[in-house]
Each structure stands twice: as C-alpha cells, then as structure tokens.
Design an enzyme around this catalytic site. Sequence first.
Site, short mmCIF file in Angstrom:
data_model
loop_
_atom_site.label_atom_id
_atom_site.label_comp_id
_atom_site.label_asym_id
_atom_site.label_seq_id
_atom_site.Cartn_x
_atom_site.Cartn_y
_atom_site.Cartn_z
N ASP A 83 58.70 24.86 75.09
CA ASP A 83 59.08 23.45 75.13
C ASP A 83 57.90 22.54 75.42
O ASP A 83 56.80 23.00 75.75
CB ASP A 83 60.23 23.23 76.15
CG ASP A 83 60.02 23.97 77.45
OD1 ASP A 83 58.86 24.28 77.79
OD2 ASP A 83 61.01 24.24 78.15
N ASN A 154 69.69 24.04 87.14
CA ASN A 154 70.99 23.78 86.52
C ASN A 154 71.34 24.86 85.49
O ASN A 154 72.26 24.69 84.71
CB ASN A 154 71.01 22.40 85.85
CG ASN A 154 69.95 22.28 84.77
OD1 ASN A 154 69.24 23.24 84.47
ND2 ASN A 154 69.84 21.10 84.16
N HIS A 156 69.38 25.86 82.98
CA HIS A 156 68.83 25.69 81.63
C HIS A 156 67.83 26.78 81.27
O HIS A 156 67.19 27.38 82.16
CB HIS A 156 68.24 24.29 81.40
CG HIS A 156 66.93 24.01 82.05
ND1 HIS A 156 66.54 22.73 82.40
CD2 HIS A 156 65.89 24.79 82.40
CE1 HIS A 156 65.33 22.76 82.92
NE2 HIS A 156 64.91 24.00 82.93
N GLU A 161 69.82 22.29 77.81
CA GLU A 161 70.46 21.81 79.03
C GLU A 161 71.97 22.09 79.04
O GLU A 161 72.56 22.33 77.97
CB GLU A 161 70.25 20.29 79.14
CG GLU A 161 68.79 19.86 79.26
CD GLU A 161 68.20 20.10 80.65
OE1 GLU A 161 68.67 21.00 81.38
OE2 GLU A 161 67.26 19.36 81.01
C1 GLP Z 1 61.25 23.65 83.34
C2 GLP Z 1 60.91 24.26 81.96
C3 GLP Z 1 61.58 25.58 81.79
C4 GLP Z 1 61.41 26.33 83.08
C5 GLP Z 1 62.34 25.71 84.10
C6 GLP Z 1 62.19 26.24 85.52
O1 GLP Z 1 61.65 22.36 83.30
N1 GLP Z 1 61.19 23.46 80.83
O2 GLP Z 1 61.03 26.26 80.67
O3 GLP Z 1 61.74 27.67 82.91
O4 GLP Z 1 62.27 24.30 84.04
O5 GLP Z 1 61.06 25.69 86.13
P1 GLP Z 1 60.43 26.26 87.47
O6 GLP Z 1 59.87 27.59 87.11
O7 GLP Z 1 59.36 25.29 87.84
O8 GLP Z 1 61.52 26.38 88.46
#
Ligand code: GLP
Length: 279
Positions: A83, A154, A156, A161
Amino acid sequence: MRSPVRVLELAGASVLVYGDAPSACQAAAERIAETTRAAVANKGRAVLGLATGATPEPVYARLVAMHREGDLSFANVVTYNLDEYYPISPLDPRSYRAYMHEHLFAHVDIPSNQTHMLDGTVPEASVADHSAEFDRWIANDGGLDLQLLGLGRNGHIGFNEPSDTPVADSLKLPTRLVDLHHVTLASAARDFGDESRVIPRALTLGVASILSARAILILAFGPHKAEPVARSLEGPMTSRVPGSFLQAVSGKVTWVLDEAAAQGLAVRSTVASAVKTAR
Ligand code: GLP
C-alpha cells in the site's frame, strides 16, 4: 531457528505464538529468507509482497543483518508493496516508499527496478489504470511467493478497511484507491504528528491479490492486536474484520504472534486439541 511456545491450527491457518516480539520477528525473518532462497533456487527469482508499519521493522532489520552476514542476497528478488498513501511524493519521509528505502532497500543488493510500489503521484484520473496495472505486473511476474502482512487495530490488511460489503464481493476486491477508516487515521497519527494531518486516502493491494499469494505470513504483536487477532481467527468471516478473509484460503496462511497478541484467543492448547475445539 526460534521455536514457538505454542502452535495452534485455527481457521485453516498455522498460528505460531512466540514468547516475545523479538523472537517472533527473528522467526518471521527466517521464514522469509527460506522462502526467498527456495524460490531463487527453484525458478531463478523470488517474488515477495511486502508490508510497512511498525510491526515488520525488526523483521527488515534482521533481513538486513542476514544480508550483511552474507547469508541472504536480494539480487534475484522482486518486491511488490501492499500500500501507499495517496496522494504522496515518494520523497516524502512519511511515504511507504521512503519507509522501504530506510528499512530495507538501501541496505541490501536489490536492484531498484525490481522494487514495485503503488505510485502516490499518479493523477487521480489514472488511478484505476495504475491499480489494475499493478495487479497485472504481479500476475506477469508469476504471482507472489510470499505475502507479508500486518494487522490493523481495526482488523485491516493492507489498507483493505472494515466495511459492510458482502464477503463474496470483498474477496474479489482488486487493487484500488480507498478512504482510510477512523481507527487507521488515529493509528497513523504516530507518523504524521497529529491525526488531522494524516493523508486520509491510500492505494492498497486488493484482497484478491493478497489471497492469491502462494504463502501468507501475517504478524501481530502487542495487546492492542489481541482483539483483531481473535476476531480474525475465531470469529466468522466478515467484511467488518478484513483479517478474517484469510480464513478463505486454507493451508497457506501462517500467523506469527507474541503472547500479548494471542491473549484474546479462546483456544490456547496444542495443535491436536485446538483443532478439535475450533470445529
Ligand atoms: C498500516 C499499514 C498496514 C499495516 C497496519 C498495521 O496502516 N497500511 O499494512 O499492516 O497498518 O500497522 P502497525 O504494524 O504499525 O501496527
């Protein structure tokens, strides 16, 4: 090789629970390195789907260390990232392009033309074409040998989402431009300084491309991930919790958790009884 303290079979996935996040990250890095070496040996190159966020940072640090120790080359690795914020310049330090440069690409022998990121600078009128092209590039490269994933608070995956879309439609979602969920905006405040400054849209690999990977390695650490982990693995498959879409592909998903992220799971025992309890 690090050993997990518990191994569960849940929702068609292997769930490896480690005593702490550093052990889990080392195990994840070893898994990525093994997949890479095997794919390069078998077909000349490895195609990896990569994730950003705080969770995989120590995994990339370990992969860089393996490279420096002479144990792992990226010369024949092709990468596709999950992403990117939209719109954003790749030179913006908050871009995922900058993240990947900082944590991996600048430190290993991967040729830059083998690293693919969704482009946060394409004009909005071209976003649909660019997204479709990204999916085609992955397919033309033979598909992903391994997709690395994190899990949002959440639930995702990538920036797919929570939504009210019927599950059957969600499973077919292609790579596309999305609006970020309010929980994601709050989590991203860490990188943007303030929630009101978070770029509220992003390009994300679609659910269909993620699920098409030959193997999926999903990481979640810390107590704030316990609820989405439990809902993804023990709840019904629902578009409210995109991590639960991984239930749709049996036998190729590995969850790597620390004890804190596993604490919400009702099933806590070994493989044999976990399978029994889960059915
Ligand atoms: C982010 C990314 C995801 C990631 C997730 C968890 O916003 N877009 O690809 O896996 O949220 O993030 P974190 O590892 O900082 O908890």
